[in-house]
Design a protein around this motif. Structure first.
Motif, PDB file in Angstrom:
ATOM      1  N   ALA A 407       0.804  -1.220   0.000  1.00 23.44           N
ATOM      2  CA  ALA A 407       0.000   0.000   0.000  1.00 23.44           C
ATOM      3  C   ALA A 407       0.836   1.268   0.000  1.00 23.44           C
ATOM      4  O   ALA A 407       0.333   2.348  -0.312  1.00 23.44           O
ATOM      5  N   THR A 408       2.121   1.159   0.363  1.00 18.05           N
ATOM      6  CA  THR A 408       2.934   2.371   0.367  1.00 18.05           C
ATOM      7  C   THR A 408       3.570   2.620  -0.996  1.00 18.05           C
ATOM      8  O   THR A 408       4.216   3.634  -1.188  1.00 18.05           O
ATOM      9  N   GLY A 409       3.391   1.686  -1.901  1.00 18.61           N
ATOM     10  CA  GLY A 409       4.038   1.789  -3.201  1.00 18.61           C
ATOM     11  C   GLY A 409       3.261   2.601  -4.214  1.00 18.61           C
ATOM     12  O   GLY A 409       2.272   3.269  -3.885  1.00 18.61           O
ATOM     13  N   PRO A 410       3.686   2.546  -5.464  1.00 18.41           N
ATOM     14  CA  PRO A 410       3.121   3.361  -6.533  1.00 18.41           C
ATOM     15  C   PRO A 410       1.633   3.113  -6.755  1.00 18.41           C
ATOM     16  O   PRO A 410       0.922   3.972  -7.262  1.00 18.41           O
ATOM     17  N   PHE A 411       1.166   1.920  -6.369  1.00 16.58           N
ATOM     18  CA  PHE A 411      -0.241   1.600  -6.592  1.00 16.58           C
ATOM     19  C   PHE A 411      -1.147   2.611  -5.898  1.00 16.58           C
ATOM     20  O   PHE A 411      -2.047   3.198  -6.503  1.00 16.58           O
ATOM     21  N   ILE A 412      -0.878   2.822  -4.611  1.00 18.50           N
ATOM     22  CA  ILE A 412      -1.700   3.761  -3.837  1.00 18.50           C
ATOM     23  C   ILE A 412      -1.405   5.206  -4.225  1.00 18.50           C
ATOM     24  O   ILE A 412      -2.308   6.039  -4.319  1.00 18.50           O
ATOM     25  N   THR A 413      -0.136   5.498  -4.463  1.00 15.25           N
ATOM     26  CA  THR A 413       0.213   6.863  -4.858  1.00 15.25           C
ATOM     27  C   THR A 413      -0.533   7.230  -6.128  1.00 15.25           C
ATOM     28  O   THR A 413      -1.104   8.323  -6.242  1.00 15.25           O
ATOM     29  N   THR A 414      -0.549   6.304  -7.080  1.00 16.20           N
ATOM     30  CA  THR A 414      -1.231   6.557  -8.338  1.00 16.20           C
ATOM     31  C   THR A 414      -2.736   6.723  -8.123  1.00 16.20           C
ATOM     32  O   THR A 414      -3.352   7.655  -8.639  1.00 16.20           O
ATOM     33  N   SER A 415      -3.319   5.835  -7.330  1.00 12.47           N
ATOM     34  CA  SER A 415      -4.757   5.963  -7.061  1.00 12.47           C
ATOM     35  C   SER A 415      -5.057   7.289  -6.376  1.00 12.47           C
ATOM     36  O   SER A 415      -6.045   7.953  -6.690  1.00 12.47           O
ATOM     37  N   ASN A 416      -4.206   7.653  -5.426  1.00 14.24           N
ATOM     38  CA  ASN A 416      -4.443   8.910  -4.725  1.00 14.24           C
ATOM     39  C   ASN A 416      -4.346  10.102  -5.665  1.00 14.24           C
ATOM     40  O   ASN A 416      -5.123  11.059  -5.545  1.00 14.24           O
TER      41      ASN A 416
END
Lengths: 434, 434
Positions: A407-416
């Motif tokens: 969750a701290t990776g690009p996946f969440i950053t991108t969604s955010n």
């Protein structure tokens, strides 16, 4: 250096610690390294090989015959030998095992190969000192001397019954301070922590850290002593765990190192970048959908990177705090309380940042009040939503058995980023009505 | 539970490991926790207090008198006692030290307080077993029995000369297997790793890991044995180091936990968010400076979040790989080679992503070829520049003695966002000529 003077070299390396030799070897060309390994005594070279990085070791083992590998492994503790055999191809595995001189040792290594790397069984070594509860201190010391020959470091002496069931442990200290005739039953400590052979490696690490243990006995389903894990193996588990979390947060999918090849590095990095690219397309489409705003409020588009960046930063902060809390088992209290706390904290952060934004935006950059207000309100909303996503996604992942560090990776950053931009323009549309 | 039944409680807790009691205590209200601590025997409660988190401990110690604290510390090893005293106020420190019963113990604690927390001196304990090189094995065993009473775990027996200069070590194993009349000089191992009392904690951790040590003796400037560090303290150093890196990458400036107060959390998070906000202002200004592009190519503005996100992601990936390489001392080869490698890898990533972007952008989103080309070329340039910044900033920070992990945090992400957007619009201006 590697041009002939074998004896000088041998003499030179005699005094050097194997860990230093291993470091030296990583700096040599592969054929020089193989030459050096063959030059060393087996008891040193085996430790050097065990100390090497997986990639370096693979290269060197390719230059050795199965028989030569087996000779090295004969010198190693069962856990290190099993780890190295586990890296070989199926065919070579069998050949090497067939070449092992010590049949007992070979049997133990084969047993260890059965266990998954990430369990207590995969970490443990068979080398340990055990005594029977029915012996007395004298027999015990005699037996121990014989057993201790094979064990590099004696941590604890484990006490078992006739069926090999773990009953307790004996400290060397107690053994030194009691009469030689006392029966073991009177001396040993009945309370002993142990782990099941199928326990996950990170759980073992947590237990050993919590109770400050330097070694822990491993038992099978019916309580028989099958091995022991020492703290140095746990140090490796802790480091790997931390590195994995860090790499996930940075968007690197496999365990890579700076000195891996370009192709390996690309394989580890590109998937996350492709993900981020598709996330980027989504934000392009969202912005395209609000293009009518461009006529009256072009300035809104200048703020999209700011809003997206804030959403990303806040989300990562929230996730990182939760991921560490989960890793240390230190999260307490209900989810609802956590939600309230996160919202309150975001409001606090949000108001400070929004105030800064409004004053800077209006006084220095000279935007309209309405636009400033829109951006400020959006900023607060985005911060609240990003921090809620950042807090709860790792908790949900953890509950489903997925590594929350994801969750701290690009996946969440991108969604955010995407949520942030969407919320921003929705609020802008509401307030400015374009 | 804490309503009177003292004896039942005492009986109940007798069987429980102190680490579990510590866990229980963190779940209680402070006054209940203090009540429970006072109820426990000092030898248990002292371990419980040492096991607690700093914040929890602070609350509990506030409820104890200086005399009560001193009684707890009398039971602890010098390193734990010194750590706890170090957390007290100057006034209370003196009071507690004055109340310590054991004068020897008090002296040793005061000595430890002199050293910086992050050095070998701050980690070491005074408890160790040492023998004189002129003794024989029998005197040695007798002396050891006396000394071992005070030492919780015997790792190694250190051998010193008459001036307390460290000469070598003796393993318990060897002691068990040699005749009682042999002089120590014949038995002990002369080669012993040791660290200087002023060595940095993370260096000590590296040495102990490299040589797989479970304890290391600490010597002063002239080689006198002053203490020893055990692997469990090093495990804490490794974990803290990893957590610090992770928090820095996530943009959290102090060591906070999920259960800290809102104000503490805000203090740790807000500074980085303010930094990101100012970074955001810079990108707003840049975009404002290119506002003339809006008339002909409004679509360019839709891509800014995508470009900024890619710059941020690539930069963090590059930095994280270098930071881990620095932490593991595994970076080899020249800076120039590293530069070439990073550029080649970025080109590879960049071309794949640019191809994806062009095809998706033109076929699905229907952009002009010229716009697609502009975005694609910008993407490749931004990836190359972000990865160079990401690679070299941590290396430069490290050379200047600053923690390179700082480079994975919001500071670099924000800079990369800004550079990314600037490069993007400069290239767009060149190609599209608005």
């Amino acid at each position: 250096i590697t041009e002939g003077k074998n004896e000088t070299l041998q003499h030179l390396l005699e005094e050097v610690h194997y860990a230093d030799v291993a470091e030296l070897i990583t700096e040599l060309e592969t054929d020089e390294a193989i030459y050096l390994i063959k030059l060393l005594e087996n008891d040193v070279s085996s430790d050097v090989i065990a100390e090497l990085d997986e990639d370096d070791r693979e290269n060197i083992l390719k230059g050795l015959s199965s028989k030569e590998i087996a000779e090295e492994l004969d010198e190693l503790d069962t856990d290190d030998a099993a780890d190295i055999i586990g890296e070989l191809s199926e065919k070579q595995k069998e050949e090497v095992i067939a070449h092992l001189d010590d049949v007992e040792h070979a049997k133990e290594i084969v047993e260890l190969l059965r266990y998954d790397e990430d369990t207590a069984g995969g970490l443990m070594a068979k080398e340990l000192v055990k005594v029977n509860e029915n012996w007395n201190v004298l027999t015990c010391v005699k037996e121990m001397r014989a057993q201790a020959e094979e064990v590099t470091r004696v941590h604890s002496i484990y006490v078992v019954d006739d069926n090999d069931i773990l009953k307790g442990r004996l400290s060397l200290k107690d053994l030194l301070t009691t009469s030689t005739r006392s029966p073991i039953t009177d001396v040993f400590i009945k309370n002993v922590d142990s782990v099941n052979v199928h326990e996950a490696a990170d759980e073992v690490a947590k237990i050993m850290q919590k109770y400050d243990l330097e070694a822990i006995p491993v038992v099978d389903e019916i309580g028989r002593l099958v091995g022991r894990i020492t703290i140095d193996d746990i140090v490796d588990v802790i480091k790997e765990e931390a590195e994995k979390d860090y790499q996930m947060a940075a968007g690197i999918s496999k365990d890579v190192e700076a000195d891996d090849t370009i192709l390996e590095l690309t394989k580890a990095r590109l998937p996350w970048l492709v993900l981020a690219l598709f996330g980027g397309f989504v934000s392009v489409s969202i912005l395209g959908g609000f293009s009518e705003a461009m006529d009256n409020y072009p300035v809104l588009f200048f703020f999209t990177p700011l809003i997206a960046a804030m959403a990303g930063n806040v989300g990562v902060q929230s996730s990182a705090i939760i991921v560490q809390g989960l890793a240390n088992d230190s999260l307490r209290g209900s989810l609802f309380k956590r939600l309230i706390k996160e919202v309150l904290q975001s409001l606090l952060n949000g108001f400070v940042l929004a105030a800064l934004l409004m004053s800077a935006g209006m006084f220095f950059l000279g935007f309209q009040f309405k636009v400033g207000l829109t951006v400020a309100i959006s900023l607060i909303s985005v911060i609240i939503i990003a921090s809620i996503i950042g807090t709860f996604v790792p908790i949900i992942l953890d509950k489903r058995g997925i590594d929350p560090a994801l969750a701290t990776g690009p996946f969440i950053t991108t969604s955010n980023d995407i949520f942030g931009i969407l919320i921003y323009f929705l609020i802008a549309k509401l307030i400015l009505g374009f």
